[in-house]
Scaffold this motif. Sequence first.
Motif, PDB file in Angstrom:
ATOM      1  N   MET A 166       5.655   0.373 -24.443  1.00 42.30           N
ATOM      2  CA  MET A 166       4.879  -0.733 -23.873  1.00 42.30           C
ATOM      3  C   MET A 166       5.312  -1.039 -22.447  1.00 42.30           C
ATOM      4  O   MET A 166       4.484  -1.261 -21.560  1.00 42.30           O
ATOM      5  CB  MET A 166       5.093  -1.965 -24.768  1.00 42.30           C
ATOM      6  N   LYS A 167       6.615  -1.064 -22.225  1.00 42.86           N
ATOM      7  CA  LYS A 167       7.111  -1.377 -20.880  1.00 42.86           C
ATOM      8  C   LYS A 167       6.728  -0.281 -19.896  1.00 42.86           C
ATOM      9  O   LYS A 167       6.338  -0.573 -18.762  1.00 42.86           O
ATOM     10  CB  LYS A 167       8.635  -1.566 -20.906  1.00 42.86           C
ATOM     11  N   VAL A 168       6.821   0.975 -20.319  1.00 48.86           N
ATOM     12  CA  VAL A 168       6.446   2.083 -19.434  1.00 48.86           C
ATOM     13  C   VAL A 168       4.951   2.009 -19.135  1.00 48.86           C
ATOM     14  O   VAL A 168       4.520   2.150 -17.993  1.00 48.86           O
ATOM     15  CB  VAL A 168       6.795   3.440 -20.076  1.00 48.86           C
ATOM     16  N   PHE A 169       4.186   1.747 -20.167  1.00 51.40           N
ATOM     17  CA  PHE A 169       2.735   1.618 -20.000  1.00 51.40           C
ATOM     18  C   PHE A 169       2.416   0.503 -18.990  1.00 51.40           C
ATOM     19  O   PHE A 169       1.615   0.687 -18.070  1.00 51.40           O
ATOM     20  CB  PHE A 169       2.108   1.305 -21.361  1.00 51.40           C
ATOM     21  N   ALA A 170       3.090  -0.628 -19.135  1.00 49.95           N
ATOM     22  CA  ALA A 170       2.835  -1.761 -18.232  1.00 49.95           C
ATOM     23  C   ALA A 170       3.214  -1.417 -16.789  1.00 49.95           C
ATOM     24  O   ALA A 170       2.485  -1.741 -15.848  1.00 49.95           O
ATOM     25  CB  ALA A 170       3.608  -2.989 -18.708  1.00 49.95           C
ATOM     26  N   LYS A 171       4.331  -0.722 -16.624  1.00 48.98           N
ATOM     27  CA  LYS A 171       4.743  -0.333 -15.264  1.00 48.98           C
ATOM     28  C   LYS A 171       3.746   0.667 -14.677  1.00 48.98           C
ATOM     29  O   LYS A 171       3.352   0.563 -13.518  1.00 48.98           O
ATOM     30  CB  LYS A 171       6.148   0.290 -15.271  1.00 48.98           C
ATOM     31  N   MET A 172       3.342   1.650 -15.499  1.00 53.76           N
ATOM     32  CA  MET A 172       2.418   2.673 -15.006  1.00 53.76           C
ATOM     33  C   MET A 172       1.074   2.091 -14.605  1.00 53.76           C
ATOM     34  O   MET A 172       0.455   2.536 -13.645  1.00 53.76           O
ATOM     35  CB  MET A 172       2.171   3.723 -16.097  1.00 53.76           C
ATOM     36  N   CYS A 173       0.629   1.099 -15.348  1.00 52.23           N
ATOM     37  CA  CYS A 173      -0.673   0.497 -15.065  1.00 52.23           C
ATOM     38  C   CYS A 173      -0.558  -0.620 -14.038  1.00 52.23           C
ATOM     39  O   CYS A 173      -1.552  -1.275 -13.722  1.00 52.23           O
ATOM     40  CB  CYS A 173      -1.291  -0.078 -16.335  1.00 52.23           C
ATOM     41  N   ASP A 174       0.674  -0.862 -13.572  1.00 49.44           N
ATOM     42  CA  ASP A 174       0.881  -1.904 -12.572  1.00 49.44           C
ATOM     43  C   ASP A 174       0.507  -3.296 -13.080  1.00 49.44           C
ATOM     44  O   ASP A 174      -0.038  -4.108 -12.351  1.00 49.44           O
ATOM     45  CB  ASP A 174       0.024  -1.559 -11.327  1.00 49.44           C
ATOM     46  N   ILE A 175       0.789  -3.527 -14.353  1.00 56.72           N
ATOM     47  CA  ILE A 175       0.493  -4.846 -14.925  1.00 56.72           C
ATOM     48  C   ILE A 175       1.778  -5.515 -15.407  1.00 56.72           C
ATOM     49  O   ILE A 175       1.739  -6.479 -16.155  1.00 56.72           O
ATOM     50  CB  ILE A 175      -0.516  -4.751 -16.096  1.00 56.72           C
ATOM     51  N   GLY A 176       2.947  -4.984 -14.966  1.00 57.67           N
ATOM     52  CA  GLY A 176       4.206  -5.469 -15.522  1.00 57.67           C
ATOM     53  C   GLY A 176       5.152  -6.080 -14.509  1.00 57.67           C
ATOM     54  O   GLY A 176       6.350  -5.857 -14.574  1.00 57.67           O
ATOM     55  N   ASP A 177       4.650  -6.858 -13.583  1.00 59.79           N
ATOM     56  CA  ASP A 177       5.541  -7.475 -12.609  1.00 59.79           C
ATOM     57  C   ASP A 177       5.139  -8.940 -12.393  1.00 59.79           C
ATOM     58  O   ASP A 177       4.186  -9.241 -11.676  1.00 59.79           O
ATOM     59  CB  ASP A 177       5.461  -6.688 -11.289  1.00 59.79           C
ATOM     60  N   ALA A 178       5.882  -9.829 -13.057  1.00 56.24           N
ATOM     61  CA  ALA A 178       5.522 -11.246 -13.016  1.00 56.24           C
ATOM     62  C   ALA A 178       5.597 -11.807 -11.592  1.00 56.24           C
ATOM     63  O   ALA A 178       4.837 -12.707 -11.234  1.00 56.24           O
ATOM     64  CB  ALA A 178       6.419 -12.041 -13.949  1.00 56.24           C
ATOM     65  N   ARG A 180       4.568 -10.474  -9.061  1.00 63.11           N
ATOM     66  CA  ARG A 180       3.337 -10.158  -8.350  1.00 63.11           C
ATOM     67  C   ARG A 180       2.098 -10.591  -9.147  1.00 63.11           C
ATOM     68  O   ARG A 180       1.024 -10.011  -9.050  1.00 63.11           O
ATOM     69  CB  ARG A 180       3.280  -8.658  -8.016  1.00 63.11           C
ATOM     70  N   GLY A 181       2.288 -11.611  -9.958  1.00 69.01           N
ATOM     71  CA  GLY A 181       1.125 -12.231 -10.590  1.00 69.01           C
ATOM     72  C   GLY A 181       0.710 -11.668 -11.938  1.00 69.01           C
ATOM     73  O   GLY A 181      -0.258 -12.131 -12.539  1.00 69.01           O
ATOM     74  N   SER A 182       1.443 -10.648 -12.444  1.00 68.39           N
ATOM     75  CA  SER A 182       1.084 -10.166 -13.780  1.00 68.39           C
ATOM     76  C   SER A 182       2.063 -10.730 -14.807  1.00 68.39           C
ATOM     77  O   SER A 182       2.558 -11.832 -14.634  1.00 68.39           O
ATOM     78  CB  SER A 182       0.997  -8.638 -13.804  1.00 68.39           C
ATOM     79  N   LEU A 183       2.347  -9.992 -15.872  1.00 70.08           N
ATOM     80  CA  LEU A 183       3.227 -10.521 -16.924  1.00 70.08           C
ATOM     81  C   LEU A 183       4.607  -9.870 -16.844  1.00 70.08           C
ATOM     82  O   LEU A 183       4.733  -8.714 -16.429  1.00 70.08           O
ATOM     83  CB  LEU A 183       2.624 -10.235 -18.298  1.00 70.08           C
ATOM     84  N   SER A 184       5.641 -10.570 -17.295  1.00 73.10           N
ATOM     85  CA  SER A 184       6.994 -10.015 -17.298  1.00 73.10           C
ATOM     86  C   SER A 184       7.170  -9.046 -18.467  1.00 73.10           C
ATOM     87  O   SER A 184       6.401  -9.070 -19.436  1.00 73.10           O
ATOM     88  CB  SER A 184       8.023 -11.138 -17.433  1.00 73.10           C
ATOM     89  N   SER A 185       8.198  -8.221 -18.377  1.00 68.91           N
ATOM     90  CA  SER A 185       8.547  -7.336 -19.494  1.00 68.91           C
ATOM     91  C   SER A 185       8.722  -8.154 -20.769  1.00 68.91           C
ATOM     92  O   SER A 185       8.333  -7.722 -21.859  1.00 68.91           O
ATOM     93  CB  SER A 185       9.887  -6.644 -19.232  1.00 68.91           C
ATOM     94  N   TYR A 186       9.320  -9.297 -20.617  1.00 70.02           N
ATOM     95  CA  TYR A 186       9.569 -10.188 -21.750  1.00 70.02           C
ATOM     96  C   TYR A 186       8.256 -10.516 -22.466  1.00 70.02           C
ATOM     97  O   TYR A 186       8.163 -10.449 -23.698  1.00 70.02           O
ATOM     98  CB  TYR A 186      10.257 -11.440 -21.205  1.00 70.02           C
TER      99      TYR A 186
END
Length: 342
Positions: A166-178, A180-186
Amino acid sequence: QLDPLPTLTPEFLNVLNKVCEQCYTDFAPDELEVGVREHILQDLETFVKRQFAGARLQLFGSSKNGFGFRQSDLDICMVLDGQDTIDDVDCITIIESLARLLKKHPGLKNILPITTAKVPIVKFYHVRTGLEGDISLYNTLALHNTHLLASYAAIDRRVKILCYVMKVFAKMCDIGDASRGSLSSYAYTLMVLFFLQQRNPPVIPVLQEIYDGTKKPEVLVDGWNVYFFHDLKTLPSRWPQYGKNTETVGELWLGLLRFYTEDFDFREHVVCIRQHGRLTTFNKQWTSKYIVIEDPFDLNHNLGAGLSRKMTNFIMKAFINGRTVFGTPVKAFPPYFFDPEV
Ligand code: ATP
Ligand code: MG
């Protein structure tokens, strides 16, 4: 409006499973790297004690919860001996003087105090390892939620693997950086845990709902009940569903993407890992937000609160695309579908 997915062959499920397992082996740090983190922590504590004699430093977040990457940041919480809490004004003063002190540390660079955030921190860069880190003060609930996540990770290795995927997927899709306005890994980890609790049969229990007697014990921290069951050795006898779910990680990963795109109604329901019963956005008065993720301890905290409508759509699209990509049979994914360099 979702593409129908073809029936999956055992061969493809096998491929899917391999990708997930591979993701874990490629990204999980080894024991040596865990030791390095403890070593940096010790060194920093000794250094900080020069000015704050009673300082105690503790790692939390992914250095401790079981879902760390080799390059994950160092999340550090500092407390002072003999002091239980800190008020906002003192917190900012200490953060600022901590920043001045850390600037004198020869092994650190890019010291930056951030005092406007909800949780004030000092950021730093550890030159020898290339690791980034931050120190917060009295972030006590974070220590407890780290322990909660670590307990879930310890129940079943599939939990760990899926959280990595899930974390890799979020990083790859650029949706995993709170930041920068997206959601945190947590937040993504909570989504994985919620899915695993809702699966039939469930992969993990609701640890906050297992207790002796009829009343949930109260362990108050910052006004919130942080009780959860952590005597994991006895879990098999305390949780009747233990070991009932035998799906592979690959099946569960696609199951997760399908759950959040086909089944879970974001408009109505809250991602909530502290109880098995459904919690609605109406119950929480959080109806103006589309992705609502309740913190397991700080029940006033919605991890999706900072999402713009645009970012929400972007995240949902990533899940919809993920469902198509992982739900469409191919003979093999490219060798580095999950690229460790990303
Ligand atoms: P990563 O490997 O990406 O660093 P992580 O698990 O350390 O993953 P972070 O986003 O760095 O996740 O968060 C570290 C810890 O800080 C979490 O385990 C949690 O305790 C706390 N935390 C992070 N974001 C939030 C938030 N929005 N609300 C409350 N606590 C948070
Ligand atoms: Mg972290």
